[in-house]
Every structure is written in structure tokens, then in C-alpha cells.
Design a protein around this motif. Structure first.
Motif, PDB file in Angstrom:
ATOM      1  N   GLN A  19       0.826  -1.214   0.000  1.00 56.45           N
ATOM      2  CA  GLN A  19       0.000   0.000   0.000  1.00 56.45           C
ATOM      3  C   GLN A  19       0.857   1.260   0.000  1.00 56.45           C
ATOM      4  N   ARG A  22       1.982   1.735  -3.519  1.00 53.48           N
ATOM      5  CA  ARG A  22       0.912   2.320  -4.363  1.00 53.48           C
ATOM      6  C   ARG A  22       0.729   3.807  -4.071  1.00 53.48           C
ATOM      7  N   MET A  25       3.426   5.530  -5.802  1.00 46.50           N
ATOM      8  CA  MET A  25       3.246   5.512  -7.262  1.00 46.50           C
ATOM      9  C   MET A  25       2.152   6.476  -7.714  1.00 46.50           C
ATOM     10  N   ALA A  26       1.174   6.737  -6.817  1.00 47.75           N
ATOM     11  CA  ALA A  26       0.087   7.665  -7.163  1.00 47.75           C
ATOM     12  C   ALA A  26       0.618   9.072  -7.413  1.00 47.75           C
ATOM     13  N   SER A  49      -2.036   2.584 -17.470  1.00 46.39           N
ATOM     14  CA  SER A  49      -1.128   3.718 -17.291  1.00 46.39           C
ATOM     15  C   SER A  49       0.326   3.236 -17.344  1.00 46.39           C
ATOM     16  N   ALA A  50       0.528   1.936 -17.167  1.00 45.92           N
ATOM     17  CA  ALA A  50       1.891   1.389 -17.180  1.00 45.92           C
ATOM     18  C   ALA A  50       2.324   1.107 -18.615  1.00 45.92           C
ATOM     19  N   ASN A  66      -1.710  -7.058 -15.951  1.00 50.49           N
ATOM     20  CA  ASN A  66      -1.910  -7.967 -14.817  1.00 50.49           C
ATOM     21  C   ASN A  66      -2.421  -9.311 -15.343  1.00 50.49           C
ATOM     22  N   HIS A 142       2.464  -9.241 -13.020  1.00 48.10           N
ATOM     23  CA  HIS A 142       2.239  -8.682 -14.350  1.00 48.10           C
ATOM     24  C   HIS A 142       3.100  -9.328 -15.430  1.00 48.10           C
ATOM     25  N   TYR A 163      -3.219  10.972 -15.659  1.00 45.09           N
ATOM     26  CA  TYR A 163      -3.723  10.361 -14.424  1.00 45.09           C
ATOM     27  C   TYR A 163      -2.691  10.642 -13.338  1.00 45.09           C
ATOM     28  N   ARG A 166      -4.571   9.771  -8.332  1.00 43.72           N
ATOM     29  CA  ARG A 166      -5.818   8.985  -8.435  1.00 43.72           C
ATOM     30  C   ARG A 166      -6.968   9.768  -9.076  1.00 43.72           C
TER      31      ARG A 166
HETATM   32  N1  LIG Z   1      -0.007  -1.177 -13.274  1.00 43.15           N
HETATM   33  C1  LIG Z   1      -1.235  -1.490 -12.918  1.00 43.15           C
HETATM   34  O1  LIG Z   1      -1.628  -2.639 -12.946  1.00 43.15           O
HETATM   35  C2  LIG Z   1      -2.191  -0.411 -12.521  1.00 43.15           C
HETATM   36  C3  LIG Z   1      -1.865   0.926 -12.694  1.00 43.15           C
HETATM   37  C4  LIG Z   1      -2.808   1.905 -12.303  1.00 43.15           C
HETATM   38  C5  LIG Z   1      -4.017   1.495 -11.784  1.00 43.15           C
HETATM   39  N2  LIG Z   1      -4.300   0.177 -11.667  1.00 43.15           N
HETATM   40  C6  LIG Z   1      -5.588  -0.270 -11.097  1.00 43.15           C
HETATM   41  O2  LIG Z   1      -6.594   0.723 -11.311  1.00 43.15           O
HETATM   42  C7  LIG Z   1      -7.397   0.868 -10.142  1.00 43.15           C
HETATM   43  C8  LIG Z   1      -7.366   2.314  -9.644  1.00 43.15           C
HETATM   44  O3  LIG Z   1      -6.016   2.706  -9.384  1.00 43.15           O
HETATM   45  P1  LIG Z   1      -5.659   4.009  -8.546  1.00 43.15           P
HETATM   46  O4  LIG Z   1      -4.448   4.636  -9.145  1.00 43.15           O
HETATM   47  O5  LIG Z   1      -6.868   4.864  -8.462  1.00 43.15           O
HETATM   48  O6  LIG Z   1      -5.397   3.546  -7.045  1.00 43.15           O
HETATM   49  P2  LIG Z   1      -4.372   2.518  -6.419  1.00 43.15           P
HETATM   50  O7  LIG Z   1      -4.138   2.953  -5.026  1.00 43.15           O
HETATM   51  O8  LIG Z   1      -4.845   1.139  -6.613  1.00 43.15           O
HETATM   52  O9  LIG Z   1      -2.988   2.686  -7.248  1.00 43.15           O
HETATM   53  C9  LIG Z   1      -2.081   3.774  -7.057  1.00 43.15           C
HETATM   54  C10 LIG Z   1      -0.960   3.593  -8.054  1.00 43.15           C
HETATM   55  O10 LIG Z   1      -0.252   2.387  -7.753  1.00 43.15           O
HETATM   56  C11 LIG Z   1       0.116   1.697  -8.948  1.00 43.15           C
HETATM   57  N3  LIG Z   1      -0.594   0.404  -8.984  1.00 43.15           N
HETATM   58  C12 LIG Z   1      -1.866   0.156  -8.581  1.00 43.15           C
HETATM   59  N4  LIG Z   1      -2.140  -1.146  -8.693  1.00 43.15           N
HETATM   60  C13 LIG Z   1      -1.030  -1.713  -9.192  1.00 43.15           C
HETATM   61  C14 LIG Z   1      -0.691  -3.027  -9.526  1.00 43.15           C
HETATM   62  N5  LIG Z   1      -1.542  -4.040  -9.359  1.00 43.15           N
HETATM   63  N6  LIG Z   1       0.545  -3.259 -10.019  1.00 43.15           N
HETATM   64  C15 LIG Z   1       1.429  -2.262 -10.186  1.00 43.15           C
HETATM   65  N7  LIG Z   1       1.181  -1.001  -9.868  1.00 43.15           N
HETATM   66  C16 LIG Z   1      -0.042  -0.719  -9.385  1.00 43.15           C
HETATM   67  C17 LIG Z   1      -0.298   2.608 -10.086  1.00 43.15           C
HETATM   68  O11 LIG Z   1       0.781   3.442 -10.423  1.00 43.15           O
HETATM   69  C18 LIG Z   1      -1.434   3.407  -9.485  1.00 43.15           C
HETATM   70  O12 LIG Z   1      -1.666   4.628 -10.129  1.00 43.15           O
HETATM   71  C19 LIG Z   1      -6.862  -0.119  -9.121  1.00 43.15           C
HETATM   72  O13 LIG Z   1      -7.635  -1.285  -9.207  1.00 43.15           O
HETATM   73  C20 LIG Z   1      -5.451  -0.391  -9.600  1.00 43.15           C
HETATM   74  O14 LIG Z   1      -4.990  -1.682  -9.229  1.00 43.15           O
HETATM   75  C21 LIG Z   1      -3.425  -0.784 -12.015  1.00 43.15           C
END
Ligand SMILES: NC(=O)c1ccc[n+]([C@@H]2O[C@H](COP(=O)([O-])OP(=O)(O)OC[C@H]3O[C@@H](n4cnc5c(N)ncnc54)[C@H](O)[C@@H]3O)[C@@H](O)[C@H]2O)c1
Ligand SMILES: Cc1cc2c(cc1C)N(C[C@H](O)[C@H](O)[C@H](O)COP(=O)(O)O)c1[nH]c(=O)[nH]c(=O)c1N2
Length: 177
Positions: A19, A22, A25-26, A49-50, A66, A142, A163, A166
Motif C-alpha cells: 500500500q 501504491r 506511485m500515485a 497507465s503502465a 496484470n 504482471h 492520471y 488517483r
Molecule cells: N499497473 C497497474 O496494474 C495499474 C496501474 C494503475 C491502476 N491500476 C488499477 O486501477 C485501479 C485504480 O487505481 P488508482 O491509481 O486509483 O489507485 P491505487 O491505489 O490502486 O494505485 C495507485 C498507483 O499504484 C500503482 N498500482 C496500482 N495497482 C497496481 C498493480 N496491481 N501493479 C502495479 N502497480 C499498481 C499505479 O501506479 C497506481 O496509479 C486499481 O484497481 C489499480 O490496481 C493498475
């Protein structure tokens, strides 16, 4: 340093908690993309976004997907995809492709065309990279898809979408007057 000692040195670092990672990373703003595919495995699309540029020779992007996503088997089978980078008007489309919505409902919400690979090209995307997948590497949850661009389409009058923290933010281009 011998391999055993190198491993012991690496093991002294504990991983950052998920957490906390994340939340950190936000803070990184990024473009938002809808990644699409069509082929023997069917049609699919998801928000990502990745995504980033790897090299221009050959022109290659990477996309992180993923493996637990419902669309994963479709992308794995088709081996082609399009990276559609979203414009400022695409916030609701991004949410549609980023959630639990059925495939048909995702694609009904926008207009699509095709270029070289048959992957859906979003007609009003900021830019679309039509690609063949050349390499896949798994890291943790992933797969990293390395994608070589075989055709491009641009809409030079559109504004961008970022983005960050969040939330979505429009990113204005300086248009010629
Ligand atoms: N790389 C990813 O897979 C990725 C990236 C962005 C968002 N998401 C998904 O979109 C939804 C909303 O995201 P959010 O930004 O509002 O909140 P969040 O708190 O889930 O994520 C914050 C940030 O963490 C990273 N992140 C989140 N989930 C990840 C994952 N499974 N693997 C690697 N990095 C991850 C991203 O950079 C994201 O912007 C969530 O379900 C999130 O898992 C996934
Ligand atoms: C802004 C934003 C950014 C991302 C995502 C979501 C959102 C809202 N998602 C999640 C991804 O879009 C989602 O898991 C897919 O839509 C698949 O969902 P289903 O398994 O089909 O419900 C996502 N997933 C992924 O594998 N790589 C990524 O880079 C991102 N980035």
C-alpha cells in the motif's frame, strides 16, 4: 563478489509494503491509454497507465498487464495490440475500460477503425500505436509486453489526459493560432 555473498547482501533489504508503494506511485503522473486487441482469441480492451517507450530502433513500447485481468488470455493469444493514448474528453471511456464492464459495452461507447494488425484504433485518440507483440517477460503479478509499432495514427488538434493522484487531469497543448 561471489554469487552467494551477492545474494546475502541483497537479502538484507526488506521490500516496501504494497500500500505504501501504491501511495508513492500515485504521485507519478502518467498518460492514460486504452489497449485493444482483436484476432483468433477475440476482441478485448483495458485501460493502462503502465506504458512507456523502450527504443526507437525498432520503435518499441512496453505495456504492463496484470495476469489476473479477464482480458489477459485474449492478449496472450492474439500477439497484436493497439496502444490508444487518450485525449481530455476520454475520462469516462477510461473508467469503462478500467472496470468490470462486459467487452461489448466497453467498445459500444466509442468509434473504432483498423490499421495494419486489425486491433481496434480509437478514432479520436490523441495518438494510436498499432503493434505486434515481440517479447513477453513476467515480473510478479504482471506480464511486460514489448510491442513493436507497425502503424501510427495521430490527432494533432486534441488535448491530453493525465492520471495523477488517483484523478484525471486535462493537459492543454499549445495550439497554433
Ligand atoms: N499497473 C497497474 O496494474 C495499474 C496501474 C494503475 C491502476 N491500476 C488499477 O486501477 C485501479 C485504480 O487505481 P488508482 O491509481 O486509483 O489507485 P491505487 O491505489 O490502486 O494505485 C495507485 C498507483 O499504484 C500503482 N498500482 C496500482 N495497482 C497496481 C498493480 N496491481 N501493479 C502495479 N502497480 C499498481 C499505479 O501506479 C497506481 O496509479 C486499481 O484497481 C489499480 O490496481 C493498475
Ligand atoms: C487509470 C487506470 C490505469 C490502469 C488500470 C485501471 C485504471 C482505471 N488498470 C486496471 C485494468 O484496466 C483493469 O484491470 C482491466 O480493465 C481489466 O479488468 P477486468 O479484469 O476485465 O475487470 C491497469 N491494469 C494493468 O494491468 N496495467 C495497467 O497499467 C493498468 N492501469
Amino acid at each position: 563478489m561471489p554469487a552467494v555473498e551477492k545474494q546475502a547482501a541483497a537479502d538484507q533489504y526488506a521490500a516496501v509494503e504494497k500500500q505504501e508503494y501504491r501511495d508513492a506511485m500515485a504521485r507519478l503522473g502518467s498518460a492514460v491509454n486504452i489497449i485493444t486487441t482483436d484476432g483468433p482469441g477475440g476482441r478485448a480492451g483495458f485501460t493502462a497507465s503502465a506504458v512507456c517507450s523502450v527504443t526507437d530502433s525498432p520503435p518499441t513500447l512496453l505495456v504492463c498487464l496484470n495476469r489476473s485481468a479477464s482480458v489477459y488470455p485474449v492478449f496472450k493469444e492474439n500477439q497484436v495490440l493497439c496502444v490508444n493514448t487518450l485525449a481530455d474528453c476520454h475520462e469516462s471511456l477510461s473508467n469503462l475500460f478500467g472496470g468490470k464492464t462486459p467487452t461489448e459495452q466497453r467498445f459500444e461507447a466509442a468509434r473504432w477503425m483498423r490499421l495494419a494488425t486489425g486491433s481496434p484504433i480509437l478514432t479520436d485518440a490523441l495518438v494510436s500505436f498499432d503493434c505486434k507483440v515481440t517479447q513477453i517477460t513476467s515480473v510478479g503479478t504482471h506480464d511486460i509486453l514489448f510491442c513493436e509499432a507497425v502503424a501510427l495514427r495521430r490527432n494533432d488538434d486534441s488535448h491530453g489526459l493525465v492520471y495523477f493522484d488517483r484523478r484525471y487531469h486535462p493537459l492543454m497543448r499549445q495550439l497554433a493560432c
